[in-house]
Design a protein around this motif. Structure first.
Motif, short mmCIF file in Angstrom:
data_model
loop_
_atom_site.label_atom_id
_atom_site.label_comp_id
_atom_site.label_asym_id
_atom_site.label_seq_id
_atom_site.Cartn_x
_atom_site.Cartn_y
_atom_site.Cartn_z
N LEU A 146 0.87 -1.24 -0.02
CA LEU A 146 0.01 -0.09 0.05
C LEU A 146 0.78 1.19 -0.11
CD1 LEU A 146 -2.80 -1.25 2.40
CD2 LEU A 146 -2.88 -0.92 0.14
N ILE A 147 1.89 1.27 0.84
CA ILE A 147 2.88 2.46 0.81
C ILE A 147 3.45 2.50 -0.40
CG2 ILE A 147 4.97 3.29 1.71
CD1 ILE A 147 4.21 1.95 4.37
N GLY A 148 3.82 1.36 -1.27
CA GLY A 148 4.40 1.55 -2.40
C GLY A 148 3.36 2.23 -3.43
N PHE A 149 2.16 1.77 -3.45
CA PHE A 149 1.10 2.37 -4.39
C PHE A 149 1.14 4.02 -4.08
CE2 PHE A 149 -1.24 -0.79 -6.55
CZ PHE A 149 -1.76 0.00 -7.75
N PHE A 150 1.24 4.36 -2.73
CA PHE A 150 0.98 5.72 -2.43
C PHE A 150 2.08 6.46 -2.79
CE2 PHE A 150 1.72 9.11 1.01
CZ PHE A 150 0.45 9.73 0.92
N VAL A 151 3.57 6.01 -2.97
CA VAL A 151 4.51 6.59 -3.27
C VAL A 151 4.28 6.84 -5.02
CG1 VAL A 151 7.04 6.40 -3.74
CG2 VAL A 151 6.19 5.84 -1.54
N LEU A 152 3.74 5.64 -5.59
CA LEU A 152 3.76 5.63 -7.05
C LEU A 152 2.71 7.02 -7.33
CD1 LEU A 152 4.58 3.95 -9.26
CD2 LEU A 152 2.53 2.55 -9.11
N VAL A 153 1.58 7.11 -6.68
CA VAL A 153 0.77 8.25 -7.07
C VAL A 153 0.85 9.57 -6.55
CG1 VAL A 153 -1.22 6.52 -7.42
CG2 VAL A 153 -0.76 7.57 -5.23
N THR A 154 1.93 9.67 -5.33
CA THR A 154 2.04 11.12 -5.11
C THR A 154 3.44 11.49 -5.37
OG1 THR A 154 2.97 10.14 -2.81
CG2 THR A 154 0.70 10.94 -3.09
N ARG A 155 4.37 10.89 -5.66
CA ARG A 155 5.53 11.46 -6.16
C ARG A 155 5.43 11.94 -7.74
NH1 ARG A 155 8.97 11.42 -1.67
NH2 ARG A 155 7.50 11.22 -0.08
N ARG A 156 6.22 13.01 -7.77
CA ARG A 156 6.41 13.72 -9.37
C ARG A 156 7.55 13.44 -9.82
NH1 ARG A 156 4.90 19.69 -8.10
NH2 ARG A 156 5.59 19.84 -10.27
N ARG A 157 8.66 13.01 -9.42
CA ARG A 157 9.66 12.58 -10.26
C ARG A 157 9.92 11.19 -10.79
NH1 ARG A 157 11.51 17.07 -11.46
NH2 ARG A 157 11.67 18.50 -9.96
N ALA A 158 10.10 11.00 -11.88
CA ALA A 158 10.00 9.83 -12.55
C ALA A 158 10.76 8.61 -11.75
CB ALA A 158 10.43 10.03 -13.95
N LEU A 159 11.87 8.92 -11.42
CA LEU A 159 12.51 7.96 -10.49
C LEU A 159 11.95 7.68 -9.15
CD1 LEU A 159 16.19 8.64 -11.59
CD2 LEU A 159 14.92 6.67 -12.07
N ALA A 160 11.52 8.68 -8.75
CA ALA A 160 10.61 8.29 -7.37
C ALA A 160 9.43 7.40 -7.53
CB ALA A 160 10.06 9.78 -6.79
N VAL A 163 10.73 3.97 -7.69
CA VAL A 163 11.01 3.41 -6.43
C VAL A 163 9.77 2.87 -5.82
CG1 VAL A 163 11.89 4.01 -4.17
CG2 VAL A 163 13.35 4.72 -6.12
N GLY A 164 8.59 3.75 -6.14
CA GLY A 164 7.38 3.37 -5.78
C GLY A 164 6.88 2.16 -5.82
N PHE A 165 7.41 1.75 -7.56
CA PHE A 165 6.85 0.54 -8.09
C PHE A 165 7.69 -0.65 -7.62
CE2 PHE A 165 8.35 -2.23 -11.53
CZ PHE A 165 7.06 -3.30 -11.58
N LEU A 166 8.74 -0.45 -7.14
CA LEU A 166 10.07 -1.23 -6.50
C LEU A 166 9.33 -1.53 -5.09
CD1 LEU A 166 13.38 -0.39 -8.18
CD2 LEU A 166 11.83 -2.55 -8.67
N LEU A 167 9.01 -0.71 -4.38
CA LEU A 167 8.38 -0.84 -2.90
C LEU A 167 7.17 -1.90 -3.25
CD1 LEU A 167 8.10 2.42 -1.20
CD2 LEU A 167 9.80 0.77 -0.78
N LEU A 168 6.47 -1.56 -4.19
CA LEU A 168 5.30 -2.31 -4.16
C LEU A 168 5.50 -3.78 -4.60
CD1 LEU A 168 2.13 -2.27 -5.26
CD2 LEU A 168 3.02 -1.87 -7.30
N ASP A 169 6.60 -3.91 -5.31
CA ASP A 169 6.95 -5.36 -5.87
C ASP A 169 7.60 -5.83 -4.53
OD1 ASP A 169 6.78 -6.49 -8.35
OD2 ASP A 169 8.78 -7.07 -7.49
N ASN A 170 8.49 -5.35 -3.69
CA ASN A 170 8.91 -5.84 -2.45
C ASN A 170 8.02 -6.21 -1.85
OD1 ASN A 170 11.83 -5.64 -3.00
ND2 ASN A 170 12.25 -3.67 -1.67
#
Lengths: 226, 524
Positions: A146-160, A163-170
Motif C-alpha cells: 500500500l505504501i508503494g502505491f502511495f509513493v507511486l501516485v504522490t511522487r512527481r519525479r519519474a525515478l521516485a 522506487v514506488g513501483f519497486l516498493l510495491l514489488d518488494n
C-alpha cells in the motif's frame, strides 16, 4: 535455532522492512531514497533466509540470497545509474530531489500509519487461516504494498515513481514468502526477470522523458488528455 | 496423438514467433538504406522509427520483401491452433512438460483469435514500415519486438500454470513499451511511460492475488508443484478458504482488468493505443486486451467454485458498468479518431465483462464470439486508421473531410469496420451482442438491469462513433491533393472484415469448438 529466537529475528527483519518503506516516504533526496530501498532489499533477503533456516529448506536459503542480490544490489544499482545519468546532464540538478511532492512529508507519514492499520485489518482472514509466526508478520508485506502505491501516485519525479513501483514489488514478494514460503521456483524466476526488465525499460524511458520534456517531473506529462 | 507431437504443437505457437523475433533482431536485412534526407529524426543511439507523415510524392519506398517473413508466426499460430482443435475436440485437453503447457478448448479458441489478428497485423506491417520510411535497423527492431509480443501472448494462453500466465502477461508490457514509444515524440514518450507504470503496477496486484490463491491452495493441502495448476485448482476449488480466495480474486480481477482496459486502472489505454504504430495498436486492442481477460475467465471458474457465483458476478458487473459509462462519456467528447477507437475497445471489453458476469452458457459463448469478432474488426479499424493518418498527417477528426471521395479504399474499409463495431449484421458482433443481451435479460433481475443500463450506454457510444466517422468519411472532397495509396496492400484488412462477416453468418467448423470452450469456462 530456537523457536523464540526465530520469531524475534523474523519480527525484527519485518520491522526493518516496514521501517524502510516509511523512511522512503520521509526522505526527499533521491540518492538517499535509493540507499534506503537497498537496505529494504537486505531486510527482505533476511526474511527469506530466516524462513529457509527455520524450515531447513536450503533451496529457500539460496533463493533468499538470490533475492538479496537482485533487490539490494542490481535494482538499486540500475536506479542509481539512471540518477547519475540525470546528474551528468545538469550540475546541481533539481531532478534528483523530490522538491514538491503532492502530499507533504507529515501527511505522508500519517497516511503510512493509516495504510499499515488498513493492511492489518484487511489481512485478518489471511492470518487466521494459519496463525504461525510467519503469517502473523504477513500484514507487513501488505502495508509495504500500500505504501508503494502511495509513493507511486504522490511522487512527481519519474525515478521516485520507479522506487514506488519497486516498493510495491518488494511488498508482494515479502507477502508471498511469509504466506507460503514463496511461489514455485520457475514462477519466482520469471517474476524476478520481469521486474528486472521493467526497471530497465523504465530507466531508458526516464532518459527519453528527460530528452523530450527537459525534466522528469511527471506532472509535466500532460500532452495526452481528453 | 503422441506425446512428442502434442508437446511440439503446444511449444510452437510461442517458440516460432520468438525464433522469428530473434532472426529479425540478429540478421541484417539489406544494405539498401533510405537517403538521410528522408529521415527527419537524427540517428541517435537507438533511434527508432520516423514519424508517420504524409509521404512526399515521388520517392515512395516499397515494402521490403523480408518483412513478409512476419506472416510465418501468424501462420504457425493458426496452424497449431487448428491441429490442436482437432485433438482437443476428439480426446480432451492435451498437456506437455508435466502440465506446464496445456491446451483446452479455450486455449485453442484464443490461439485461433491471436493467429487471425496476427495475420491482419503482420500483413499490414510491410506497407506500414514502407510508409513510415523506417530505417533497416528500426524496422528490424520493430519486427523483433512485435514477434516477441506475439510469443508472450501465445505463452499466456497455452500455459496451465497461473504463475507462468502472470509472467507472460507482464512480459507483454515490457516488450510493447518501446513499440508504444517508438516515435520518441513528447506524446509517445508520455504514453509509453504511463503504459509501463500503470500496467506494471496494476498487474502487480494480479500477482499479489495469485500469491494469495496459492497460499489458500497450499493450506487446502495441494502440493507445491500443483498449487498454481489451473485444472487442479478448478477440481479442488471447493476446499479453498473463502475469505482468502475472495481477497485474492478481487486483486486478480483488478490486476488483469488493468491490462484488459477495465476501470479503475484503464488510464494507459487511450494513450498507448493512440500513440502506438497502427499494426501494434491492432494487436494490442484486438488480442492483448482479450488475452488478459482470458485470465479473468480462468480465475472466475475457481472463484465461483470456491465462493458461489454471486461475488465475482457483482464485482464484474460493477466494473463493466463503470467502464461502459466512462467510455461512452469520453466517446461523446472525442476529437481524435485513434483515441475514439481506443475508447470503443474499452466499451467492447466492458460488454465482454458483462457477459462473463452473467455467466450462463449462452452468455459465455457470446463472450467468446465477441472476443473473436472484436479482435478481427478492431485490428482492421486500427490498421485502416493508420493508413488514414498516413494520408492526412493528422489524427484529429475535425481535420479529415470527404475521405471516401478521395481515398475510397482506405476510407471504405475504415467505414465498414466502424459499421461492424456498431454491431450491424452480417458481422459477428451483431450475433454476439444479441447473445449477451438475450442472456442478460433472461438472467436474474440484477444482471438483467445491468444489461439494460449497459446497452443504453452502448447506444450513446454508438451514436458518437457514427457521428464522428460520418464527418470524416462523407461529404465532398476538399480541394486537396488526392493521395489514394496502393489498394493491393489492403488485402489483410479486407480478409479480416470477410472473416468477421463469415463468423456472423455461420460458425461452420468452429461451432463445436466455441461451445466446448464456453463449457470449459462455465465451471466444473
Amino acid at each position: 535455532m530456537s523457536e523464540d529466537l526465530y520469531t524475534q529475528l523474523l519480527d525484527l527483519s519485518c520491522g526493518a522492512f516496514l521501517l524502510a518503506a516509511v523512511v522512503v516516504l520521509w526522505r526527499r533526496e533521491l540518492v538517499a531514497v535509493v540507499r534506503v530501498f537497498a537496505l529494504q532489499g537486505v531486510a527482505l533477503a533476511a526474511i527469506v533466509v530466516l524462513l529457509g533456516i527455520h524450515e531447513e529448506r536450503w533451496d529457500l536459503v539460496g533463493i533468499g540470497i538470490g533475492v538479496g542480490i537482485l533487490r539490494a544490489g542490481v535494482l538499486p544499482y540500475l536506479v542509481r545509474r539512471a540518477l547519475a545519468a540525470l546528474l551528468a546532464g545538469r550540475a546541481h540538478s533539481e531532478e534528483v530531489r523530490e522538491t514538491q511532492p503532492l502530499v507533504n512529508v507529515a501527511a505522508s507519514l500519517l497516511t503510512a500509519a493509516a495504510l499499515t492499520l488498513l493492511a492489518y485489518a484487511v489481512s485478518r482472514p489471511l492470518v487466521e487461516l494459519d496463525p504461525i509466526p510467519a503469517t502473523r508478520a504477513l500484514p507487513v508485506g501488505l502495508a509495504v504494498v500500500l505504501i508503494g502505491f502511495f509513493v507511486l501516485v504522490t511522487r512527481r519525479r519519474a525515478l521516485a515513481q520507479v522506487v514506488g513501483f519497486l516498493l510495491l514489488d518488494n511488498g508482494i514478494t515479502a507477502t508471498a514468502f511469509l504466506a507460503a514460503s514463496g511461489v514455485p521456483l520457475i514462477v519466482e524466476l520469471g517474476v524476478s526477470f520481469d521486474v528486472l526488465l521493467a526497471v530497465l525499460v523504465l530507466q531508458i524511458l526516464t532518459t527519453r522523458v528527460r530528452e523530450a520534456f527537459g525534466t522528469t517531473d511527471i506532472d509535466d506529462l500532460r500532452e495526452l488528455h481528453d | 496423438m503422441t506425446a512428442t507431437a502434442s508437446a511440439f504443437l503446444l511449444t510452437a505457437p510461442a517458440a516460432v514467433p520468438l525464433a522469428v523475433a530473434g532472426t529479425f533482431a540478429t540478421v541484417r536485412l539489406d544494405t539498401r538504406r533510405p537517403t538521410p534526407a528522408t529521415s527527419p529524426v537524427p540517428n541517435r543511439a537507438g533511434a527508432v522509427l520516423v514519424a508517420e507523415a504524409p509521404a512526399p510524392e515521388p520517392a515512395r519506398s516499397r515494402p521490403h520483401p523480408a518483412h513478409w517473413a512476419g506472416l510465418v508466426s501468424a501462420a504457425v499460430i493458426l496452424l497449431c491452433g487448428s491441429l490442436l482443435a482437432g485433438d482437443v475436440l476428439d480426446g480432451g485437453p492435451v498437456s506437455a512438460y508435466s502440465g506446464l503447457l496445456r491446451a483446452d478448448p479455450l486455449t485453442v479458441w484464443m490461439l485461433l483469435v491471436i493467429g487471425a489478428v496476427a495475420l491482419i497485423a503482420c500483413g499490414a506491417t510491410p506497407a506500414y514500415l514502407a510508409g513510415a520510411r523506417a530505417t533497416d535497423r528500426a524496422a528490424r527492431r520493430y519486427q523483433a519486438l512485435v514477434h516477441a509480443f506475439l510469443a508472450a501472448m501465445c505463452l499466456a494462453v497455452v500455459t496451465a500454470n497461473l504463475g507462468v500466465l502472470w509472467v507472460a502477461v507482464e512480459a507483454t508490457t515490457i516488450v510493447t513499451a518501446f513499440l508504444v514509444g517508438h516515435r520518441r515524440t513528447r506524446k509517445s514518450v508520455e504514453a509509453a511511460w504511463k503504459y509501463v507504470v500503470i500496467c506494471s503496477a496494476g498487474i502487480a496486484l494480479a500477482f499479489l492475488g495469485t500469491t494469495l490463491i496459492y497460499y489458500a491452495a497450499r493450506q487446502a493441502g495441494i502440493a507445491e508443484a500443483w498449487a498454481l495448476d489451473w485444472p487442479t485448482l478448478v477440481a479442488r476449488a471447493g476446499r479453498l478458504d473463502p475469505a482468502v480466495t475472495r481477497l485474492g480474486i478481487t486483486l486478480v480481477v483488478l490486476g488483469f482488468g488493468a491490462k484488459a482496459g477495465l476501470v479503475p486502472l484503464h488510464a494507459w489505454l487511450p494513450d498507448a493505443h493512440s500513440q502506438a504504430p497502427a499494426p501494434v495498436s491492432a494487436l494490442m486492442s484486438g488480442v492483448l486486451l482479450s488475452v488478459a481477460f482470458a485470465a479473468v475467465l480462468r480465475y472466475r471458474v475457481i472463484a465461483d467454485a470456491a465462493l458461489g457465483p454471486g461475488f465475482t458476478q457483482a464485482l464484474l458487473i460493477g466494473i463493466a458498468l463503470l467502464t461502459m459509462a466512462l467510455a461512452a462519456a469520453l466517446l461523446l467528447a472525442q476529437r481524435d479518431y485513434k483515441r475514439m477507437l481506443a475508447y470503443s475497445s474499452m466499451e467492447h471489453m466492458s460488454l465482454i465483462a458483462l457477459g462473463t458476469a452473467i455467466g450462463s452458457p449462452l452468455a459465455l459463448s457470446a463472450v467468446l464470439l465477441h472476443i473473436a469478432g472484436h479482435g478481427l474488426v478492431k485490428s482492421v479499424a486500427f490498421c485502416a486508421s493508420g493508413r488514414i493518418l498516413h494520408l492526412e498527417g493528422t489524427t484529429l477528426v475535425g481535420r479529415v473531410r470527404g475521405l471516401l471521395a478521395r481515398a475510397p479504399w482506405s476510407a471504405g474499409l475504415f467505414g465498414l469496420a466502424v459499421v461492424a463495431l456498431l454491431g450491424f449484421p452480417p458481422f459477428s458482433l451483431f450475433a454476439s451482442e444479441l447473445g449477451i443481451a438475450r442472456a442478460g435479460l433472461a438472467a436474474e433481475p440484477g444482471p438483467a438491469w445491468a444489461t439494460a443500463v449497459a446497452f443504453t450506454l452502448a447506444l450513446l457510444a454508438f451514436t458518437a462513433l457514427t457521428a464522428r466517422t460520418g464527418r470524416m468519411l462523407l461529404g465532398p472532397a476538399p480541394d486537396r491533393r488526392t493521395t489514394e495509396d496502393d489498394p493491393a496492400a489492403l488485402w489483410p484488412l479486407l480478409l479480416g472484415l470477410l472473416a468477421c462477416a463469415a463468423l456472423g453468418v455461420t460458425l461452420g467448423p468452429l461451432d463445436s469448438l466455441l461451445h466446448t470452450a464456453a463449457e470449459t469456462i462455465g465451471g466444473p
